[in-house]
Design a protein around this motif. Structure first.
Motif, PDB file in Angstrom:
ATOM      1  N   CYS A 282      36.346 -18.529  17.049  1.00  0.00           N
ATOM      2  CA  CYS A 282      35.954 -18.777  18.439  1.00  0.00           C
ATOM      3  C   CYS A 282      37.232 -19.088  19.201  1.00  0.00           C
ATOM      4  N   ALA A 283      37.686 -18.145  20.007  1.00  0.00           N
ATOM      5  CA  ALA A 283      38.989 -18.274  20.655  1.00  0.00           C
ATOM      6  C   ALA A 283      38.878 -18.078  22.157  1.00  0.00           C
ATOM      7  N   GLY A 284      39.704 -18.802  22.900  1.00  0.00           N
ATOM      8  CA  GLY A 284      39.829 -18.588  24.334  1.00  0.00           C
ATOM      9  C   GLY A 284      38.505 -18.595  25.053  1.00  0.00           C
ATOM     10  N   GLY A 285      38.161 -17.460  25.657  1.00  0.00           N
ATOM     11  CA  GLY A 285      36.924 -17.351  26.421  1.00  0.00           C
ATOM     12  C   GLY A 285      35.673 -17.573  25.608  1.00  0.00           C
ATOM     13  N   GLY A 286      35.758 -17.447  24.288  1.00  0.00           N
ATOM     14  CA  GLY A 286      34.603 -17.765  23.456  1.00  0.00           C
ATOM     15  C   GLY A 286      34.188 -19.217  23.576  1.00  0.00           C
ATOM     16  N   LEU A 287      35.151 -20.069  23.951  1.00  0.00           N
ATOM     17  CA  LEU A 287      34.847 -21.495  24.127  1.00  0.00           C
ATOM     18  C   LEU A 287      33.909 -21.745  25.299  1.00  0.00           C
TER      19      LEU A 287
ATOM     20  N   THR B  74      36.438 -21.247  13.011  1.00  0.00           N
ATOM     21  CA  THR B  74      37.675 -21.836  13.516  1.00  0.00           C
ATOM     22  C   THR B  74      37.685 -21.720  15.035  1.00  0.00           C
ATOM     23  N   PHE B  75      38.416 -22.624  15.669  1.00  0.00           N
ATOM     24  CA  PHE B  75      38.442 -22.713  17.124  1.00  0.00           C
ATOM     25  C   PHE B  75      39.897 -22.799  17.587  1.00  0.00           C
ATOM     26  N   LEU B  76      40.219 -22.073  18.646  1.00  0.00           N
ATOM     27  CA  LEU B  76      41.552 -22.167  19.239  1.00  0.00           C
ATOM     28  C   LEU B  76      41.503 -21.693  20.681  1.00  0.00           C
ATOM     29  N   ASP B  77      42.492 -22.144  21.446  1.00  0.00           N
ATOM     30  CA  ASP B  77      42.593 -21.749  22.849  1.00  0.00           C
ATOM     31  C   ASP B  77      43.983 -21.160  23.080  1.00  0.00           C
ATOM     32  N   PRO B  78      44.146 -19.849  22.912  1.00  0.00           N
ATOM     33  CA  PRO B  78      45.478 -19.247  22.976  1.00  0.00           C
ATOM     34  C   PRO B  78      45.967 -18.884  24.373  1.00  0.00           C
ATOM     35  N   HIS B  79      45.270 -19.295  25.414  1.00  0.00           N
ATOM     36  CA  HIS B  79      45.607 -18.843  26.774  1.00  0.00           C
ATOM     37  C   HIS B  79      47.097 -18.973  27.094  1.00  0.00           C
ATOM     38  N   VAL B  80      47.652 -20.183  26.964  1.00  0.00           N
ATOM     39  CA  VAL B  80      49.035 -20.393  27.404  1.00  0.00           C
ATOM     40  C   VAL B  80      50.027 -19.638  26.536  1.00  0.00           C
ATOM     41  N   SER B  81      49.629 -19.324  25.296  1.00  0.00           N
ATOM     42  CA  SER B  81      50.525 -18.584  24.398  1.00  0.00           C
ATOM     43  C   SER B  81      50.677 -17.130  24.813  1.00  0.00           C
ATOM     44  N   VAL B  82      49.735 -16.626  25.609  1.00  0.00           N
ATOM     45  CA  VAL B  82      49.810 -15.240  26.078  1.00  0.00           C
ATOM     46  C   VAL B  82      49.939 -15.195  27.604  1.00  0.00           C
ATOM     47  N   GLY B  83      50.445 -16.280  28.178  1.00  0.00           N
ATOM     48  CA  GLY B  83      50.762 -16.288  29.601  1.00  0.00           C
ATOM     49  C   GLY B  83      49.591 -16.433  30.539  1.00  0.00           C
TER      50      GLY B  83
ATOM     51  N   ALA C 250      41.777 -34.429  22.940  1.00  0.00           N
ATOM     52  CA  ALA C 250      41.560 -33.346  21.979  1.00  0.00           C
ATOM     53  C   ALA C 250      41.600 -31.992  22.681  1.00  0.00           C
ATOM     54  N   VAL C 251      40.994 -31.917  23.869  1.00  0.00           N
ATOM     55  CA  VAL C 251      41.009 -30.673  24.637  1.00  0.00           C
ATOM     56  C   VAL C 251      42.427 -30.355  25.100  1.00  0.00           C
ATOM     57  N   MET C 252      43.149 -31.373  25.577  1.00  0.00           N
ATOM     58  CA  MET C 252      44.523 -31.157  26.027  1.00  0.00           C
ATOM     59  C   MET C 252      45.413 -30.655  24.897  1.00  0.00           C
ATOM     60  N   ARG C 253      45.243 -31.240  23.712  1.00  0.00           N
ATOM     61  CA  ARG C 253      46.052 -30.807  22.571  1.00  0.00           C
ATOM     62  C   ARG C 253      45.762 -29.345  22.244  1.00  0.00           C
ATOM     63  N   MET C 254      44.485 -28.977  22.145  1.00  0.00           N
ATOM     64  CA  MET C 254      44.109 -27.595  21.848  1.00  0.00           C
ATOM     65  C   MET C 254      44.664 -26.650  22.905  1.00  0.00           C
ATOM     66  N   MET C 255      44.569 -27.037  24.168  1.00  0.00           N
ATOM     67  CA  MET C 255      45.031 -26.195  25.259  1.00  0.00           C
ATOM     68  C   MET C 255      46.548 -26.026  25.240  1.00  0.00           C
ATOM     69  N   LEU C 256      47.281 -27.121  25.072  1.00  0.00           N
ATOM     70  CA  LEU C 256      48.739 -27.071  25.178  1.00  0.00           C
ATOM     71  C   LEU C 256      49.396 -26.413  23.962  1.00  0.00           C
ATOM     72  N   LEU C 257      48.810 -26.584  22.789  1.00  0.00           N
ATOM     73  CA  LEU C 257      49.391 -25.976  21.593  1.00  0.00           C
ATOM     74  C   LEU C 257      49.036 -24.498  21.462  1.00  0.00           C
ATOM     75  N   GLY C 258      48.045 -24.050  22.203  1.00  0.00           N
ATOM     76  CA  GLY C 258      47.733 -22.625  22.208  1.00  0.00           C
ATOM     77  C   GLY C 258      47.407 -22.108  20.823  1.00  0.00           C
ATOM     78  N   ARG C 259      47.958 -20.950  20.489  1.00  0.00           N
ATOM     79  CA  ARG C 259      47.614 -20.354  19.199  1.00  0.00           C
ATOM     80  C   ARG C 259      48.269 -21.065  18.021  1.00  0.00           C
ATOM     81  N   SER C 260      49.098 -22.079  18.273  1.00  0.00           N
ATOM     82  CA  SER C 260      49.671 -22.882  17.193  1.00  0.00           C
ATOM     83  C   SER C 260      48.662 -23.870  16.624  1.00  0.00           C
ATOM     84  N   GLU C 261      47.573 -24.122  17.344  1.00  0.00           N
ATOM     85  CA  GLU C 261      46.557 -25.097  16.916  1.00  0.00           C
ATOM     86  C   GLU C 261      45.257 -24.371  16.611  1.00  0.00           C
ATOM     87  N   ARG C 262      44.926 -24.282  15.337  1.00  0.00           N
ATOM     88  CA  ARG C 262      43.670 -23.655  14.909  1.00  0.00           C
ATOM     89  C   ARG C 262      42.822 -24.756  14.279  1.00  0.00           C
ATOM     90  N   ILE C 263      41.680 -25.039  14.884  1.00  0.00           N
ATOM     91  CA  ILE C 263      40.822 -26.153  14.475  1.00  0.00           C
ATOM     92  C   ILE C 263      39.757 -25.634  13.516  1.00  0.00           C
TER      93      ILE C 263
END
Length: 264
Positions: A112-117, A133-142, A160-173
């Motif tokens: 579940c990534a990005g817009g899937g959230l 698994t969950f991740l928010d890769p937005h900032v990693s792809v501009g 928790a949301v800020m961490r997921m958002m700021l780490l982008g694809r480096s953070e896979r939950i």
């Protein structure tokens, strides 16, 4: 409108108890959100809400690999798409965005990534397969992460949301961590996910539709308000239902008579 389609990007099933399963159905693209899917979901949710015999929706993904990988990358960079900058016009693909009155459950069956959230944020509660698994890769792809993360920050710890958002694809939950965060409410073996989602949906569907609609209204509305204001708004809705709606009398009567209730 026939909820079961035909659809190009969705797979919809309706059972006799009023449970509707809507699958994001682009497994070859990890169920990525395309313009066609956005358009079909924008038609599906109002139709589901208006259908007289539907009670609850379950949102999940087709296949085993992914629930939803977010927006299809081929369309994100397409500047030819009509964009208005108006939230209500461009965001009509989740139950919350369509102000659906009926309950919905998200069943995350893989990535579940990005817009899937959006579906995790905008349904009433989420369960997940142990392989999810969950991740928010937005900032990693501009890209800007905003809409889904804003809603999530009202429902799970802000940090928790800020961490997921700021780490982008480096953070896979993983699913266990998602449960600890409150991102999901339950983890089940992947093979049992659909059965458990249907079990929960049927339990929800057994409740009074009117009581459920009013309860959802006041609890979702409370996210936008100070506590005392939310309580003052909820109280007359509670009292009006209890004093005037037949379900408020039918429920206790059926309980004491040891029979299933017959909701209005």
């Amino acid at each position: 409108m026939d909820l079961t389609g035909p659809w190009e990007t969705l797979d919809v099933e309706v059972d006799k108890e009023g449970v509707v399963v809507v699958r994001l159905n682009r497994p070859d693209r990890m169920n990525a959100i395309s313009p066609d899917m956005l358009e079909e979901l924008a038609r599906f949710w109002p139709a589901f809400d208006a259908a007289p015999d539907t009670r609850v929706a379950v949102v999940t993904g087709a296949g085993e690999r992914a629930f939803c990988s977010g927006a299809d990358v081929g369309t994100v960079a397409d500047r030819s798409r009509a964009r208005t900058g108006i939230f209500e016009r461009e965001n009509r693909f989740t139950p919350l965005q369509n102000q659906v009155r009926k309950p919905s459950i998200c069943a995350v069956n893989g990535v579940c990534a990005g817009g899937g959230l959006h579906f995790v944020a905008d349904t009433d509660f989420t369960i997940a397969a142990d392989s999810a698994t969950f991740l928010d890769p937005h900032v990693s792809v501009g890209q800007v992460s905003a809409i889904e993360t804003i809603v999530l920050s009202r429902r799970v710890p802000h940090q928790a949301v800020m961490r997921m958002m700021l780490l982008g694809r480096s953070e896979r939950i993983d699913a266990r961590r998602a449960l600890e965060m409150g991102l999901v409410t339950e983890i089940v073996p992947a093979a049992d996910l659909q059965e458990r989602a249907l079990e929960l949906a049927r339990a929800v569907a057994a409740g009074s539709p009117a009581a459920i609609a009013a309860s959802r209204q006041v609890v979702w509305d409370a996210l936008d308000r100070p506590l005392h204001d939310a309580l003052r708004i909820a109280w007359p809705i509670l009292r009006a239902h209890g004093d005037h709606h037949p379900d408020a009398q039918e429920g206790p009567k059926a309980f004491f008579e040891k029979r299933p209730p017959k909701w209005a």
